[in-house]
Scaffold this motif. Sequence first.
Motif, PDB file in Angstrom:
ATOM      1  N   ARG A 160     -14.326  73.424  60.889  1.00  0.00           N
ATOM      2  CA  ARG A 160     -12.981  73.913  60.541  1.00  0.00           C
ATOM      3  C   ARG A 160     -13.024  74.249  59.047  1.00  0.00           C
ATOM      4  O   ARG A 160     -13.995  74.889  58.621  1.00  0.00           O
ATOM      5  CB  ARG A 160     -11.932  72.872  60.926  1.00  0.00           C
ATOM      6  CG  ARG A 160     -11.702  72.852  62.430  1.00  0.00           C
ATOM      7  CD  ARG A 160     -10.764  71.767  62.885  1.00  0.00           C
ATOM      8  NE  ARG A 160      -9.430  71.889  62.318  1.00  0.00           N
ATOM      9  CZ  ARG A 160      -8.450  71.000  62.525  1.00  0.00           C
ATOM     10  NH1 ARG A 160      -8.662  69.963  63.312  1.00  0.00           N
ATOM     11  NH2 ARG A 160      -7.261  71.160  61.968  1.00  0.00           N
ATOM     12  N   SER A 161     -12.031  73.827  58.272  1.00  0.00           N
ATOM     13  CA  SER A 161     -12.032  74.292  56.874  1.00  0.00           C
ATOM     14  C   SER A 161     -12.673  73.318  55.902  1.00  0.00           C
ATOM     15  O   SER A 161     -12.890  73.654  54.743  1.00  0.00           O
ATOM     16  CB  SER A 161     -10.601  74.582  56.429  1.00  0.00           C
ATOM     17  OG  SER A 161      -9.814  73.398  56.478  1.00  0.00           O
ATOM     18  N   ARG A 196     -16.171  78.999  63.542  1.00  0.00           N
ATOM     19  CA  ARG A 196     -15.098  78.437  62.746  1.00  0.00           C
ATOM     20  C   ARG A 196     -13.900  78.295  63.693  1.00  0.00           C
ATOM     21  O   ARG A 196     -13.342  79.321  64.136  1.00  0.00           O
ATOM     22  CB  ARG A 196     -14.835  79.423  61.610  1.00  0.00           C
ATOM     23  CG  ARG A 196     -13.960  79.031  60.449  1.00  0.00           C
ATOM     24  CD  ARG A 196     -12.809  78.215  60.755  1.00  0.00           C
ATOM     25  NE  ARG A 196     -11.936  78.053  59.615  1.00  0.00           N
ATOM     26  CZ  ARG A 196     -10.917  77.233  59.638  1.00  0.00           C
ATOM     27  NH1 ARG A 196     -10.658  76.503  60.707  1.00  0.00           N
ATOM     28  NH2 ARG A 196     -10.142  77.141  58.599  1.00  0.00           N
ATOM     29  N   ALA A 197     -13.533  77.064  64.013  1.00  0.00           N
ATOM     30  CA  ALA A 197     -12.417  76.843  64.945  1.00  0.00           C
ATOM     31  C   ALA A 197     -11.097  77.036  64.211  1.00  0.00           C
ATOM     32  O   ALA A 197     -10.354  76.107  63.969  1.00  0.00           O
ATOM     33  CB  ALA A 197     -12.519  75.449  65.549  1.00  0.00           C
ATOM     34  N   GLY A 198     -10.829  78.278  63.858  1.00  0.00           N
ATOM     35  CA  GLY A 198      -9.625  78.623  63.125  1.00  0.00           C
ATOM     36  C   GLY A 198      -9.788  80.009  62.533  1.00  0.00           C
ATOM     37  O   GLY A 198     -10.633  80.785  63.012  1.00  0.00           O
ATOM     38  N   VAL A 199      -9.031  80.314  61.490  1.00  0.00           N
ATOM     39  CA  VAL A 199      -8.990  81.675  60.953  1.00  0.00           C
ATOM     40  C   VAL A 199      -9.876  81.852  59.715  1.00  0.00           C
ATOM     41  O   VAL A 199     -10.825  82.622  59.707  1.00  0.00           O
ATOM     42  CB  VAL A 199      -7.532  82.057  60.601  1.00  0.00           C
ATOM     43  CG1 VAL A 199      -7.479  83.405  59.884  1.00  0.00           C
ATOM     44  CG2 VAL A 199      -6.670  82.102  61.854  1.00  0.00           C
ATOM     45  N   GLY A 200      -9.523  81.120  58.623  1.00  0.00           N
ATOM     46  CA  GLY A 200     -10.124  81.390  57.316  1.00  0.00           C
ATOM     47  C   GLY A 200     -11.618  81.151  57.298  1.00  0.00           C
ATOM     48  O   GLY A 200     -12.112  80.134  57.791  1.00  0.00           O
ATOM     49  N   ASN A 222      -4.498  79.974  65.724  1.00  0.00           N
ATOM     50  CA  ASN A 222      -3.524  79.113  65.048  1.00  0.00           C
ATOM     51  C   ASN A 222      -2.474  79.864  64.257  1.00  0.00           C
ATOM     52  O   ASN A 222      -1.758  79.280  63.448  1.00  0.00           O
ATOM     53  CB  ASN A 222      -4.257  78.098  64.164  1.00  0.00           C
ATOM     54  CG  ASN A 222      -5.120  78.786  63.120  1.00  0.00           C
ATOM     55  OD1 ASN A 222      -4.829  79.897  62.712  1.00  0.00           O
ATOM     56  ND2 ASN A 222      -6.170  78.120  62.676  1.00  0.00           N
ATOM     57  N   ARG A 251      -4.141  79.854  51.292  1.00  0.00           N
ATOM     58  CA  ARG A 251      -5.262  79.138  50.690  1.00  0.00           C
ATOM     59  C   ARG A 251      -4.893  78.712  49.281  1.00  0.00           C
ATOM     60  O   ARG A 251      -4.267  79.462  48.530  1.00  0.00           O
ATOM     61  CB  ARG A 251      -6.498  80.043  50.612  1.00  0.00           C
ATOM     62  CG  ARG A 251      -7.294  80.108  51.903  1.00  0.00           C
ATOM     63  CD  ARG A 251      -7.901  78.744  52.282  1.00  0.00           C
ATOM     64  NE  ARG A 251      -8.587  78.774  53.562  1.00  0.00           N
ATOM     65  CZ  ARG A 251      -8.022  78.536  54.746  1.00  0.00           C
ATOM     66  NH1 ARG A 251      -6.723  78.265  54.827  1.00  0.00           N
ATOM     67  NH2 ARG A 251      -8.748  78.574  55.851  1.00  0.00           N
ATOM     68  N   HIS A 303      -2.638  70.452  54.363  1.00  0.00           N
ATOM     69  CA  HIS A 303      -3.282  71.523  55.148  1.00  0.00           C
ATOM     70  C   HIS A 303      -3.041  71.306  56.651  1.00  0.00           C
ATOM     71  O   HIS A 303      -3.985  71.149  57.432  1.00  0.00           O
ATOM     72  CB  HIS A 303      -4.786  71.595  54.847  1.00  0.00           C
ATOM     73  CG  HIS A 303      -5.388  72.924  55.193  1.00  0.00           C
ATOM     74  ND1 HIS A 303      -6.485  73.440  54.543  1.00  0.00           N
ATOM     75  CD2 HIS A 303      -5.046  73.854  56.126  1.00  0.00           C
ATOM     76  CE1 HIS A 303      -6.808  74.613  55.083  1.00  0.00           C
ATOM     77  NE2 HIS A 303      -5.943  74.882  56.050  1.00  0.00           N
ATOM     78  N   ALA A 336      -2.523  74.539  60.794  1.00  0.00           N
ATOM     79  CA  ALA A 336      -3.130  74.754  62.117  1.00  0.00           C
ATOM     80  C   ALA A 336      -3.125  73.488  62.951  1.00  0.00           C
ATOM     81  O   ALA A 336      -3.670  73.472  64.053  1.00  0.00           O
ATOM     82  CB  ALA A 336      -4.560  75.246  61.942  1.00  0.00           C
ATOM     83  N   SER A 337      -2.541  72.429  62.394  1.00  0.00           N
ATOM     84  CA  SER A 337      -2.651  71.141  63.082  1.00  0.00           C
ATOM     85  C   SER A 337      -1.539  70.929  64.099  1.00  0.00           C
ATOM     86  O   SER A 337      -0.621  70.137  63.891  1.00  0.00           O
ATOM     87  CB  SER A 337      -2.693  70.012  62.050  1.00  0.00           C
ATOM     88  OG  SER A 337      -3.867  70.140  61.290  1.00  0.00           O
TER      89      SER A 337
HETATM   90  O1  LIG Z   1      -7.580  78.549  60.280  1.00  0.00           O
HETATM   91  C1  LIG Z   1      -7.364  78.448  59.060  1.00  0.00           C
HETATM   92  O2  LIG Z   1      -7.574  79.349  58.239  1.00  0.00           O
HETATM   93  C2  LIG Z   1      -6.865  77.184  58.529  1.00  0.00           C
HETATM   94  O3  LIG Z   1      -6.566  77.110  57.378  1.00  0.00           O
HETATM   95  C3  LIG Z   1      -6.823  76.009  59.406  1.00  0.00           C
HETATM   96  O4  LIG Z   1      -7.751  75.114  58.888  1.00  0.00           O
HETATM   97  P1  LIG Z   1      -8.180  73.815  59.719  1.00  0.00           P
HETATM   98  O5  LIG Z   1      -8.881  74.312  60.941  1.00  0.00           O
HETATM   99  O6  LIG Z   1      -6.919  73.095  60.037  1.00  0.00           O
HETATM  100  O7  LIG Z   1      -9.087  73.045  58.808  1.00  0.00           O
END
Ligand SMILES: O=C(O)C(=O)COP(=O)(O)O
Length: 529
Positions: free
Chosen positions: A50-51, A71-75, A98, A232, A279, A282-283
């Motif tokens: 994740r991040s 990457r289980a998410g976006v950034g 998310n 971010r 942070h 996404a939780s």
């Molecule tokens: O998906 C993203 O960009 C997030 O910021 C979520 O981060 P995380 O997966 O909660 O560490």
Amino acid sequence: MNKPVVLVAEELSEAGLAVLGADFEVRHTDGADRSQFLPALADVDALIVRSATQVDAEAIAAAPKLRVVARAGVGLDNVDVEAATKAGVMVVNAPTSNITSAAEQTIALILASARNTAQAHAALKNGEWKRSKYTGVELDEKIVGILGLGKIGQLVAQRLQPFGVELIAYDPYLPPARAAQMGVKLLSLEEVLKQADFLTVHLPKSKETIGLIGDKELHQVKPSVRIINVARGGIVDEGALYSAIKEGRVAGAGLDVFAKEPCTDSPLFELDQVVVTPHLGASTHEAQEKAGTQVARSVKLALAGEFVPDAVNVQGGAVAEDVKPGLPLAEKLGRVFTALAGEVATKLDVEVRGEIAAQDVRVIELAALKGVFADVVEEQVTYVNAPLLAKDRGITVELITSSESPDWRNVVTVRGVLADGRTVSVSGTLSGPRQITKIVEVNGYEMEIEPTAHLCFFTYADRPGIVGVVGRLLGEHSINIASMQVARDAKGGKALIALTVDSAIPADVVEQIGAEIGAESGRSVDLED
Ligand SMILES: O=C(O)C(=O)COP(=O)(O)O
Ligand SMILES: NC(=O)C1=CN([C@@H]2O[C@H](COP(=O)(O)OP(=O)(O)OC[C@H]3O[C@@H](n4cnc5c(N)ncnc54)[C@H](O)[C@@H]3O)[C@@H](O)[C@H]2O)C=CC1
């Protein structure tokens, strides 16, 4: 056979782990602890983060077998995509998993900041009934400035509309007409800073955006502005924000992200005007379930050597359903091409003809290149590094498409010009309802053979007796022929024998047959050991 190893370096939903299933050896580590993380990478095929995990060049170098980072998410600011690409490692994310949760968290922080919800809550639980201290502001008729009107920025805009706000945004990469459709006016950064009562940040973290809202910008805003950052940390400079709030140039802030995370100690935490969350954008159960299952599916596809629609460092984008079967075909043709050529070409054309040519078939070019280099380089060839391998060798690659295909519904050709000017080509198709892979052309000769594990091709001057000689010599070496086809350009002209055999033909046997029949060329192709 050993199962591929998937290293999960941060918490992944149960649903995600369930998608991986029993076909993988799933290991867990703490990605935030380098002394645990780096050694754990030694023999992993896939990494899920994740991040909180820095997947930098050092981490990628520590993982020689790595094929995919998910990457289980976006950034992706914590993943060195360039270093991964150079190493042939695919990078995927879960780009929509998310975004709803992040947008909802933004709305929560906007409202919490407007109404001092968190501060009043803490005070009351501490036994203080303070009403006037926590007088807030309404959203109605206020101007909300959105920095970055992408996926999350747009969801935030939609959700804010019923509050009666006026929406403005800064996003130089979005067509103004698209923003207008959503009822958002696109303006310069300066104008947005000047007009906004609430500023909400939804930009990716990049060289351009780090410190975008710094001291200078925070001198241009209204003193009543509240700044929300669920994107971010570091896009809004924390030191500059602290001074601006302290000096009454900014009314408040709602922050979910920080320049350095985890962040448990910041001067900003001392300010009553600041509401913070660790942070949590996404939780949510929903976002984590989606992120986990999406990346698990991508990891499975990537490790199966299939194209992954969410890959960020592969050209071609999403693959249409009817293009997918063409990928293993093109890869096989690429391998047969290299075996026939015996060297890499200086120029390569990948031709796609037939119905599928109406689709985006760039990925077929990648698959063909993957095959071309599969038996040439020591490193693992992937959809990611195959174009780089061609570029490094100065090979010009062209994709040619045409809807015309007189003989077959669809046909893929890999054609290359060699250093001495010779042209080598091989075409294939998927035939019949069972979509059987067939080679239908080699160096201009038409044929129809199934590319099984072991193939062999000889070109020679057409004359009687050749088939017998080839059969006898193979028999003498106990090599069983599965199928044989002879094609020629004209009676007594140039001919080609194509054979499929049950075991690999050793190089000296190919040479011996070539010598006895006076072949112009003899090539064996082993697609499996
Ligand atoms: O998906 C993203 O960009 C997030 O910021 C979520 O981060 P995380 O997966 O909660 O560490
Ligand atoms: N707090 C959290 O838990 C979460 C945070 N995020 C973060 O939210 C941010 C936005 O994510 P998405 O909306 O999915 O991204 P996106 O890529 O869909 O949107 C980003 C937008 O910013 C614009 N943009 C890019 N560079 C710009 C620049 N220099 N100046 C102005 N505009 C620029 C783009 O044109 C695009 O419209 C990312 O930083 C992501 O990491 C995402 C999910 C959860």
